[in-house]
Design an enzyme around this catalytic site. Structure first.
Site, short mmCIF file in Angstrom:
data_model
loop_
_atom_site.label_atom_id
_atom_site.label_comp_id
_atom_site.label_asym_id
_atom_site.label_seq_id
_atom_site.Cartn_x
_atom_site.Cartn_y
_atom_site.Cartn_z
N CYS A 15 0.83 -1.21 0.00
CA CYS A 15 0.00 0.00 0.00
C CYS A 15 0.86 1.26 0.00
O CYS A 15 0.68 2.16 0.82
CB CYS A 15 -0.94 -0.02 1.21
SG CYS A 15 -2.15 -1.35 1.16
N ASP A 17 2.33 4.89 -0.99
CA ASP A 17 1.67 6.13 -1.38
C ASP A 17 1.74 6.35 -2.88
O ASP A 17 0.77 6.81 -3.50
CB ASP A 17 2.30 7.31 -0.64
CG ASP A 17 1.62 8.62 -0.98
OD1 ASP A 17 0.42 8.76 -0.69
OD2 ASP A 17 2.29 9.51 -1.55
N ARG A 22 -0.57 7.17 -8.15
CA ARG A 22 -0.26 7.05 -9.57
C ARG A 22 -0.80 5.78 -10.22
O ARG A 22 -1.46 5.85 -11.26
CB ARG A 22 1.26 7.08 -9.76
CG ARG A 22 1.91 8.40 -9.44
CD ARG A 22 1.79 9.37 -10.58
NE ARG A 22 2.55 10.59 -10.34
CZ ARG A 22 2.82 11.49 -11.28
NH1 ARG A 22 2.38 11.30 -12.49
NH2 ARG A 22 3.50 12.58 -10.98
N SER A 40 -1.89 -6.00 2.45
CA SER A 40 -0.96 -5.28 3.31
C SER A 40 -0.72 -6.11 4.56
O SER A 40 -1.53 -6.98 4.90
CB SER A 40 -1.53 -3.90 3.69
OG SER A 40 -0.68 -3.24 4.62
N TYR A 61 0.77 -10.71 2.30
CA TYR A 61 1.07 -10.90 0.89
C TYR A 61 0.91 -12.36 0.46
O TYR A 61 0.44 -12.64 -0.65
CB TYR A 61 2.49 -10.42 0.58
CG TYR A 61 2.79 -9.01 1.04
CD1 TYR A 61 1.83 -8.01 0.97
CD2 TYR A 61 4.04 -8.70 1.57
CE1 TYR A 61 2.10 -6.72 1.40
CE2 TYR A 61 4.32 -7.41 2.00
CZ TYR A 61 3.35 -6.43 1.92
OH TYR A 61 3.62 -5.16 2.35
N LYS A 100 10.09 -0.10 -10.21
CA LYS A 100 11.52 -0.01 -10.44
C LYS A 100 12.22 0.34 -9.12
O LYS A 100 11.62 0.96 -8.24
CB LYS A 100 11.84 1.02 -11.55
CG LYS A 100 11.23 2.41 -11.32
CD LYS A 100 12.01 3.21 -10.31
CE LYS A 100 11.27 4.45 -9.90
NZ LYS A 100 11.78 5.01 -8.64
N TYR A 238 13.13 20.71 -8.43
CA TYR A 238 12.54 19.64 -9.24
C TYR A 238 12.97 19.80 -10.70
O TYR A 238 12.84 20.88 -11.30
CB TYR A 238 11.02 19.69 -9.14
CG TYR A 238 10.36 18.52 -9.84
CD1 TYR A 238 10.23 17.30 -9.20
CD2 TYR A 238 9.91 18.64 -11.15
CE1 TYR A 238 9.65 16.21 -9.85
CE2 TYR A 238 9.34 17.57 -11.80
CZ TYR A 238 9.20 16.36 -11.14
OH TYR A 238 8.64 15.29 -11.80
N THR A 258 8.09 12.36 -15.89
CA THR A 258 6.86 12.39 -15.09
C THR A 258 5.80 13.32 -15.67
O THR A 258 5.16 14.07 -14.92
CB THR A 258 7.17 12.81 -13.65
OG1 THR A 258 7.79 14.11 -13.67
CG2 THR A 258 8.08 11.82 -12.95
#
Length: 331
Positions: A15, A17, A22, A40, A61, A100, A238, A258
């Site tokens: 779980c 963020d 996304r 979870s 899991y 990744k 950024y 992104t």
């Protein structure tokens, strides 16, 4: 009913963020996927995620992997847990879309890719940017000689500092900035300069308090002497950019790793007496990656699937080269 047309029944291991912000919205919206369960080690967290995305919560899991009605799993666990749970998922007969880096070790990456191939399963690393149409457009511009012969490239992925408790500052679990951010410019070098890129030198900057790598710079080279200056870090403004220097000009793009789905990329071309901005179509790179995964899992084929696996393997080797060659600075 043609089995290739039925939705891929998918579970989520973890779980994170990032998954909530996304990936889960993309998975939930994709017609080719039926989001079945989210697992979870925290029952309350699983319940919150499941309620938000209209699926069932699972505690643990292993319980999710044991479910016979799950065809595939998305794995957004911390980097140092990827190898263990990817292997367990493959041995449970599930296709795997793993965050990744697939692993932090080239030997483990090779072993997992081989295991997936032996079992006829898809193992795909979640590197979405190659699925964005802007990169095909950039390649076409370079092939058309818009800046002449390519002499070098530079790519960066940097972000502002994270809160002290962020998992990226826990090298034993999160792996630090090299694994979280550095893989993007490394993958960009492979994508645009070819499979035979090698690392020449690197600098890795670490925090004394945590031991985590928080930034770095890499010099790579492709056959023929084309160089790549690759920068990453989480103590910066950024920036996600890619720039190509050629014999007669330069080509630059921002938001290369992104871009939101509604973002219109702009390629900026500069030659001696010429300035041009080329507006490219918006695209949803995460949607493209998920559709690629579904197609490959359902049909056993997928344009570029083998190439993606090879890129994951080469990426892991380059990360190891960075670690082996780096000058390390602790601050």
């Amino acid at each position: 009913m043609d089995p290739s047309a039925s939705p891929l029944r998918c579970g989520v291991l973890g779980c994170a963020d990032f998954a909530r912000r996304r990936m889960l919205p993309v998975l939930a919206a994709e017609p080719g996927i039926r989001l079945m369960r989210v697992a979870s080690r925290d029952a309350a967290k699983a319940a919150r995620f499941a309620e938000e995305f209209g699926c069932e919560p699972v505690l643990g899991y292993d319980a999710l992997l044991a479910a016979p009605d799950i065809d595939a799993v998305y794995l957004p666990l911390p980097p140092m847990l990827h190898a263990e749970w990817t292997e367990k998922a493959l041995r449970a007969g599930k296709h795997v879309l793993a965050e990744k880096p697939l692993t932090a070790d080239p030997g483990s990456t090779e072993r997992l890719l081989r295991l997936a191939a032996e079992r006829g399963l898809v193992l795909l690393e979640n590197v979405p940017f190659p699925h964005h149409a802007q990169h095909a457009a950039v390649r076409a511009l370079l092939d058309d000689g818009v800046i002449g012969e390519v002499r070098g490239m530079a790519s960066a992925f940097t972000i502002p500092p994270r809160p002290d408790g962020d998992i990226r500052y826990q090298p034993e679990v999160g792996g630090g900035a090299l694994l979280d951010l550095g893989v993007y410019p490394i993958r960009a070098a492979l994508h645009f300069l070819g499979a035979d890129v090698e690392i020449i030198a690197a600098v890795l900057r670490s925090r004394a308090r945590t031991g985590a790598v928080d930034s770095g710079r890499i010099l790579a080279v492709a056959p023929g002497g084309v160089t790549a200056d690759l920068e990453f870090g989480m103590d910066h403004s950024y920036r996600t950019s890619c720039e190509f220097a050629g014999s007669i000009g330069r080509l630059r793009l921002d938001r290369v790793f992104t871009p939101p789905p509604d973002h219109l990329p702009v390629g900026r071309v500069e030659r001696q007496d010429h300035r041009e901005e080329i507006v490219l179509p918006a695209d949803d790179q995460y949607g493209g990656l998920v559709r690629h995964f579904v197609h490959a899992a359902r049909t056993g084929t997928g344009t570029g699937t083998e190439a993606r696996a090879d890129a994951s393997m080469r990426q892991a080797r380059l990360v190891r080269q960075v670690e082996d060659k780096a000058v390390r600075v602790t601050v």
